[in-house]
Design an enzyme around this catalytic site. Structure first.
Site, PDB file in Angstrom:
ATOM      1  N   TYR A  26       0.834  -1.204   0.000  1.00 56.66           N
ATOM      2  CA  TYR A  26       0.000   0.000   0.000  1.00 56.66           C
ATOM      3  C   TYR A  26       0.869   1.254   0.000  1.00 56.66           C
ATOM      4  O   TYR A  26       0.649   2.182  -0.782  1.00 56.66           O
ATOM      5  CB  TYR A  26      -0.927  -0.017   1.217  1.00 56.66           C
ATOM      6  CG  TYR A  26      -1.737   1.244   1.385  1.00 56.66           C
ATOM      7  CD1 TYR A  26      -2.748   1.578   0.479  1.00 56.66           C
ATOM      8  CD2 TYR A  26      -1.499   2.105   2.445  1.00 56.66           C
ATOM      9  CE1 TYR A  26      -3.492   2.732   0.633  1.00 56.66           C
ATOM     10  CE2 TYR A  26      -2.244   3.262   2.609  1.00 56.66           C
ATOM     11  CZ  TYR A  26      -3.234   3.575   1.702  1.00 56.66           C
ATOM     12  OH  TYR A  26      -3.962   4.738   1.857  1.00 56.66           O
ATOM     13  N   GLU A  31     -11.705   5.903   5.164  1.00 58.72           N
ATOM     14  CA  GLU A  31     -11.223   6.685   6.302  1.00 58.72           C
ATOM     15  C   GLU A  31     -12.271   6.699   7.404  1.00 58.72           C
ATOM     16  O   GLU A  31     -11.940   6.631   8.593  1.00 58.72           O
ATOM     17  CB  GLU A  31     -10.881   8.115   5.872  1.00 58.72           C
ATOM     18  CG  GLU A  31      -9.669   8.240   4.961  1.00 58.72           C
ATOM     19  CD  GLU A  31      -8.334   8.024   5.656  1.00 58.72           C
ATOM     20  OE1 GLU A  31      -8.293   7.914   6.899  1.00 58.72           O
ATOM     21  OE2 GLU A  31      -7.309   7.948   4.952  1.00 58.72           O
ATOM     22  N   TRP A  68      -5.455   0.930  10.233  1.00 63.06           N
ATOM     23  CA  TRP A  68      -5.564   1.030   8.787  1.00 63.06           C
ATOM     24  C   TRP A  68      -5.350  -0.333   8.143  1.00 63.06           C
ATOM     25  O   TRP A  68      -5.957  -0.659   7.129  1.00 63.06           O
ATOM     26  CB  TRP A  68      -4.577   2.058   8.242  1.00 63.06           C
ATOM     27  CG  TRP A  68      -4.745   2.292   6.785  1.00 63.06           C
ATOM     28  CD1 TRP A  68      -3.849   2.018   5.796  1.00 63.06           C
ATOM     29  CD2 TRP A  68      -5.903   2.833   6.118  1.00 63.06           C
ATOM     30  NE1 TRP A  68      -4.380   2.355   4.573  1.00 63.06           N
ATOM     31  CE2 TRP A  68      -5.631   2.855   4.741  1.00 63.06           C
ATOM     32  CE3 TRP A  68      -7.147   3.293   6.566  1.00 63.06           C
ATOM     33  CZ2 TRP A  68      -6.542   3.308   3.802  1.00 63.06           C
ATOM     34  CZ3 TRP A  68      -8.059   3.753   5.629  1.00 63.06           C
ATOM     35  CH2 TRP A  68      -7.757   3.755   4.260  1.00 63.06           C
TER      36      TRP A  68
END
Length: 198
Positions: A28, A50, A58
């Site tokens: 990522y 988000e 995350w």
């Protein structure tokens, strides 16, 4: 710089500690985080992810990303805006996503706000109009803020447009993720790769 701010991987590349822990986070960081996103659907997806990340890691969101895309019609705002109580109940039973009623409702509400924004320039124009005039140049993780005057202004603008789960800290994380600010540490191999900042 502390010895945990950047980690040199087996490939010889320097990454911040948060991006060096797993293959998923490394990929990522290396391929997506901090690269410009300017299309409506891509921005709606980032906003939605988000929102789901709030209070969680995350990495968890990334692990469930395929599930989120399947559950939320690839984050097509027109399709998500049409979700009703039946879809909400189905989503609450879906083990492939983070099952939180408030966050699910926020994504649906935000999809409707995206459609409303089309008459006013659109989501991309609204978000990117808050790009700061100057970029950051952090040498350490401690030098990276969690919010900025621009993220506070973006949060207010999004809320005024009907969005929810868009606080200034979340907006700053979004700005980092889509390349509006380059918070890659100066010695990271990704520094300056977005093309947004000369």
């Amino acid at each position: 710089m502390t010895d945990t701010d950047l980690i040199i991987g087996s490939d010889g590349r320097a990454r911040p500690a948060w991006a060096a822990g797993t293959d998923l986070l490394r990929h990522y960081y290396d391929t997506e985080w901090g690269m410009p996103v300017r299309d409506e659907q891509g921005l709606f997806e980032r906003l939605s992810l988000e929102a789901f990340q709030a209070g969680l890691s995350w990495e968890l969101v990334l692990r469930k990303r395929a599930g989120f895309r399947a559950a939320f019609a690839d984050f097509d705002p027109e399709r998500v805006a049409g979700f009703g109580e039946r879809e909400v109940e189905e989503l609450l039973e879906n083990r492939e996503i983070i099952r939180n009623r408030r966050k699910i409702a926020a994504v649906i509400r935000n999809a409707r706000a995206v459609l409303d924004l089309r008459e006013d320039g659109g989501l991309a124009d609204l978000i990117w109009s808050h790009q700061p005039a100057t970029n950051l140049a952090p040498r350490t993780l401690a030098e990276i803020p969690s919010r900025s005057p621009e993220s506070e202004a973006l949060s207010k603008a999004l809320k005024k447009a009907g969005f929810t789960f868009v606080g200034p800290v979340m907006c700053f994380a979004l700005m980092e993720a889509i390349g509006m600010v380059d918070t890659h540490l100066l010695e990271s191999h990704r520094r300056g790769t977005s093309g947004v900042w000369a």
